[in-house]
Design an enzyme around this catalytic site. Structure first.
Site, PDB file in Angstrom:
ATOM      1  N   HIS A  88       0.619  -1.133   0.170  1.00 11.19           N
ATOM      2  CA  HIS A  88       0.175  -0.049  -0.325  1.00 11.19           C
ATOM      3  C   HIS A  88       0.915   1.679   0.218  1.00 11.19           C
ATOM      4  CE1 HIS A  88       0.422  -0.031   4.992  1.00 11.19           C
ATOM      5  NE2 HIS A  88       0.476   1.052   4.123  1.00 11.19           N
ATOM      6  N   ASP A 106      -0.078  -7.302   1.283  1.00 13.58           N
ATOM      7  CA  ASP A 106       0.418  -6.532   1.716  1.00 13.58           C
ATOM      8  C   ASP A 106       1.961  -6.048   1.787  1.00 13.58           C
ATOM      9  OD1 ASP A 106      -0.156  -3.613   1.486  1.00 13.58           O
ATOM     10  OD2 ASP A 106       0.232  -3.734   3.852  1.00 13.58           O
ATOM     11  N   GLY A 147       3.020   6.127   7.415  1.00 13.85           N
ATOM     12  CA  GLY A 147       4.625   7.185   7.039  1.00 13.85           C
ATOM     13  C   GLY A 147       5.297   5.373   7.902  1.00 13.85           C
ATOM     14  N   ASN A 148       5.089   4.996   9.038  1.00  9.53           N
ATOM     15  CA  ASN A 148       5.689   3.934   9.557  1.00  9.53           C
ATOM     16  C   ASN A 148       5.580   2.562   8.960  1.00  9.53           C
ATOM     17  OD1 ASN A 148       5.203   4.468  13.055  1.00  9.53           O
ATOM     18  ND2 ASN A 148       7.184   4.218  12.369  1.00  9.53           N
ATOM     19  N   SER A 149       4.438   2.473   8.053  1.00  6.64           N
ATOM     20  CA  SER A 149       4.208   2.382   6.973  1.00  6.64           C
ATOM     21  C   SER A 149       5.686   0.870   6.109  1.00  6.64           C
ATOM     22  CB  SER A 149       3.160   1.449   6.206  1.00  6.64           C
ATOM     23  OG  SER A 149       2.406   1.365   6.708  1.00  6.64           O
ATOM     24  N   GLY A 179      -6.464 -27.183  -1.738  1.00  3.59           N
ATOM     25  CA  GLY A 179      -8.360 -27.492  -2.439  1.00  3.59           C
ATOM     26  C   GLY A 179      -9.254 -26.995  -1.566  1.00  3.59           C
TER      27      GLY A 179
END
Length: 480
Positions: free
Chosen positions: A129, A159, A231-233, A286
């Protein structure tokens, strides 16, 4: 070179510090004895003692030293890890209305996130992101160097994304075995919250195996109370040995002190696949799965207390070939206990298509084993981002210029300047922020260039421009 201080165990220092503080104060309610009279001649000589209060002062001094060592231990971890942390700036399109827009700069043209160096040859781990929708990605290292980054690949389901910059001998951060991390142990988060680069926060590992957040398709998070903000992401969550436990990815908005990170075990797997093929080819068996809740365990005859409950079986999938049925409860895979559906999903993801995995299954109170051959899910790759479009799709650097009359020259003179006539969408010039109407004051160090000078300078695929706009003069670098 200054010798590095050894990292002291915080688990040992904290009790010592607290104990020292306890000795430094008199016990509550304890009477303070009055000074005694001088001893009589018949009395034995007094026992020599230290000066009044010296014991408390010594204890207080010791506790201060313990606290200093505690702080030094944290500082040593930061000294070790900070060179591996990078600040990521992205240029994105306008109008972002997604729930994660705060992590991408609120829908504006520029956004800031964090990343961690994965390998010495320029691979960098971050969140998907952070770079989703990016037209250009810039990476700033701890030593101040700045690089354009290309996107190796991304995996929206976890992510995670992997970038690469043209640099070598970088200080890669080691990844820990997050499966063995202990809940309650100290952790340190480093990143760029709100663009404030290299901010350090501390806390503990609050929980492991968190899921059900509903943001990503694959959810198996580490939880921490170390402060995590937009912003830490993409930045690292590290242990006291300076190893990356996880990649910080989100905060839970309805509470405070609840940050979530993708475990290092999963991050390593995603990075390996992206480096190998540029995409994540997820495996499956499956089946449809759900957690075996206490209510379900009580309702299903002879069910185990924990496990992953199979609710559907694909007719042509690997599980069907292995004779698995709805109602079966998987209790372990390859000898590892399965507590819930996420345990099984995560372990399957860590293995390649074609591998055989052994499952322990409970069916109607009877236990048996079966082998399942993993297959690829053949998921479609994520959409191509503007930053991934190759240079060959754009002629030159996407920049057209012309000689024009200099608006700054006195009337009647014939001075000319180079004016930007057009910028191709998503071209190198566009990603560098060049705009139609810009006046080029300098090109690769040549002042007062002509349009022919600019055209000649573009042949090596790089330009250093000094640009004039109505209210500003700035430098920008165009890079194919």
């Amino acid at each position: 070179m200054t010798a590095r201080r050894p990292v002291t165990s915080l688990a040992l220092l904290l009790p010592l510090a607290l104990a020292g503080l306890a000795h430094a104060q008199p016990a509550p309610g304890r009477p303070v004895p009055a000074p005694s009279a001088a001893p009589s001649p018949a009395a034995p000589p007094p026992i020599a003692t230290s000066a009044p209060g010296s014991r408390g002062a010594a204890a207080a001094s010791g506790s201060i030293q313990d606290l200093r060592r505690l702080g030094d231990a944290f500082a040593d971890v930061v000294d070790k890890v900070a060179p591996s942390v990078v600040q990521i700036e992205v240029a994105v399109g306008d109008g972002d209305t997604s729930p994660l827009r705060l992590f991408r700069g609120g829908g504006e043209r520029r956004g800031v996130g964090s990343g961690v160096i994965y390998s010495a040859d320029g691979a960098i781990l971050t969140n998907n992101h952070v770079i989703d929708g990016a037209r250009a990605i810039t990476v700033r290292l701890r030593d101040g160097r700045t690089f354009y980054a290309r996107l190796v690949g991304r995996d929206p389901s976890t992510d995670l994304a992997l970038l690469r910059i043209d640099a070598r001998n970088l200080p890669a951060a080691p990844l820990a075995d997050s499966d063995t991390a202990r809940v309650g142990s100290w952790v340190v988060a480093i990143g760029s919250p709100f663009g404030l680069g290299y901010t350090v926060t501390t806390g503990v590992l609050s929980a492991k195996g968190r899921g059900g957040v509903g943001v990503n398709a694959v959810e198996d998070y580490l939880q921490t109370d170390a402060s995590i903000n937009p912003g830490n992401s993409g930045g690292p969550l590290v242990d006291l040995d300076g190893r990356v436990l996880g990649i910080n990815t989100m905060i839970v908005s309805r509470g405070q002190g609840i940050g979530l990170a993708v475990p290092a075990v999963m991050a390593r797997r995603v990075a390996e696949l992206l480096l190998k093929t540029g995409r994540v080819d997820r495996t499956w068996i499956g089946v449809g799965l759900q957690d075996l809740t206490p209510e379900l365990a009580a309702a299903i005859p002879s069910a185990p207390p924990l496990g992953a409950l199979i609710n559907t079986v694909s007719p042509s999938g690997p599980a069907s070939k292995a004779n698995l049925n709805p109602g079966d409860v998987v209790t372990s895979i390859l000898g590892k206990p399965v507590r819930d559906a996420q345990d099984l999903i995560r372990e399957i993801f860590l293995h390649d298509a074609g591998e055989a995995v052994t499952l322990d299954v409970n069916r109607g109170g009877k236990r048996y084993q079966t082998k399942v051959i993993l297959e690829s899910r053949n998921e479609p790759p994520p959409p191509v981002l503007p930053v991934q479009r190759t240079a060959s799709q754009q002629p030159g650097l996407g920049l057209t210029v012309r000689d024009a009359a200099d608006p700054r020259s006195p009337p009647g003179t014939k001075a000319t300047v180079v004016r930007v006539n057009g910028v191709a969408t998503d071209s190198p010039a566009d990603r560098a922020g060049v705009k139609p109407g810009d006046i080029l004051l300098e090109v690769d160090g040549k002042q007062q260039p002509t349009a022919a000078d600019v055209e000649a300078a573009t042949r090596d695929g790089r330009l250093l421009l000094r640009i004039q706009r109505p209210n500003a003069v700035l430098y920008t670098a165009v890079h194919r």
